[in-house]
Design an enzyme around this catalytic site. Structure first.
Site, PDB file in Angstrom:
ATOM      1  N   ASP A   1      -1.314  44.566   2.612  1.00 23.14           N
ATOM      2  CA  ASP A   1      -2.311  45.302   1.838  1.00 23.14           C
ATOM      3  C   ASP A   1      -1.897  45.272   0.373  1.00 23.14           C
ATOM      4  O   ASP A   1      -0.741  44.993   0.048  1.00 23.14           O
ATOM      5  CB  ASP A   1      -2.449  46.743   2.334  1.00 23.14           C
ATOM      6  CG  ASP A   1      -3.828  47.337   2.054  1.00 23.14           C
ATOM      7  OD1 ASP A   1      -4.654  46.676   1.387  1.00 23.14           O
ATOM      8  OD2 ASP A   1      -4.084  48.467   2.502  1.00 23.14           O
ATOM      9  N   ASP A   2      -2.860  45.549  -0.495  1.00 27.28           N
ATOM     10  CA  ASP A   2      -2.571  45.556  -1.924  1.00 27.28           C
ATOM     11  C   ASP A   2      -1.741  46.771  -2.315  1.00 27.28           C
ATOM     12  O   ASP A   2      -0.828  46.678  -3.124  1.00 27.28           O
ATOM     13  CB  ASP A   2      -3.858  45.490  -2.749  1.00 27.28           C
ATOM     14  CG  ASP A   2      -4.870  46.586  -2.407  1.00 27.28           C
ATOM     15  OD1 ASP A   2      -4.674  47.337  -1.432  1.00 27.28           O
ATOM     16  OD2 ASP A   2      -5.891  46.684  -3.122  1.00 27.28           O
TER      17      ASP A   2
ATOM     18  N   ASP B   1      -1.160  54.152  -0.706  1.00 24.24           N
ATOM     19  CA  ASP B   1      -1.351  55.343  -1.526  1.00 24.24           C
ATOM     20  C   ASP B   1      -0.825  56.547  -0.758  1.00 24.24           C
ATOM     21  O   ASP B   1       0.319  56.945  -0.900  1.00 24.24           O
ATOM     22  CB  ASP B   1      -2.833  55.468  -1.876  1.00 24.24           C
ATOM     23  CG  ASP B   1      -3.116  56.570  -2.887  1.00 24.24           C
ATOM     24  OD1 ASP B   1      -2.401  57.587  -2.902  1.00 24.24           O
ATOM     25  OD2 ASP B   1      -4.078  56.439  -3.659  1.00 24.24           O
TER      26      ASP B   1
END
Length: 168
Positions: A103-104, A107
């Protein structure tokens, strides 16, 4: 002056070049770390943000089998409940052994937590990580503060900006 900042006021702007460099750095960290004599069986990109880094990592590590898992956890820049919209091929991923989940950004960690339920033995890697989500990732490249909003290149467009001082 207000204590509340808008996302662009504490923003981290990532260009395509920077994303490419950071995704390659992630690939280098993952190289030789797979369970099959250092090799990985496949990649599962978390859509949509994980697709560009997954493509770069697949190329760098010569991984030909790539699938996706679609998770929706944001509505108009606000986090919501993570829901699986599309799961990867269960025959391809099994319990996740030898699978890289890409994933980028992590969070809060809720998205990765949801994917980990599907593939508990997979290796979770992100390009960027915020402190709340760091425990949910196995490998990442760059840490950013929890209150930083990352602007990815696919969310941006080039446009003219007036000079700071004058127009001459």
């Amino acid at each position: 002056m207000s204590d509340h900042q808008l996302p662009h006021e504490k923003g981290f702007h990532v260009s395509w070049d920077q994303l490419h460099r950071d995704a390659r750095a992630l690939a280098w960290r993952l190289d030789g770390k797979g369970p099959d004599n250092g090799a990985w069986r496949s990649i599962v990109a978390i859509t949509r943000g994980g697709m560009a880094p997954a493509m770069i990592i697949a190329r760098e590590l010569d991984i030909r089998v790539v699938d996706t898992v679609s998770i929706k956890s944001y509505d108009h820049q606000a986090q919501s409940e993570a829901n699986v919209l599309k799961a990867p091929d269960p025959e391809l991923v099994g319990d996740g052994t030898g699978v890289l989940i890409i994933d980028d950004l992590v969070d809060s960690g809720r998205t990765l937590e949801k994917v980990r339920e599907l593939m508990p033995k997979a290796h979770f890697a992100t390009v960027y990580a915020k402190p709340k989500g760091e425990p949910m990732t196995d490998t990442f490249v760059t840490g950013v503060s929890q209150d930083t909003w990352i602007f990815f290149p696919w969310d941006m467009a080039l446009q003219y900006v007036e000079p700071y001082r004058g127009t001459d």
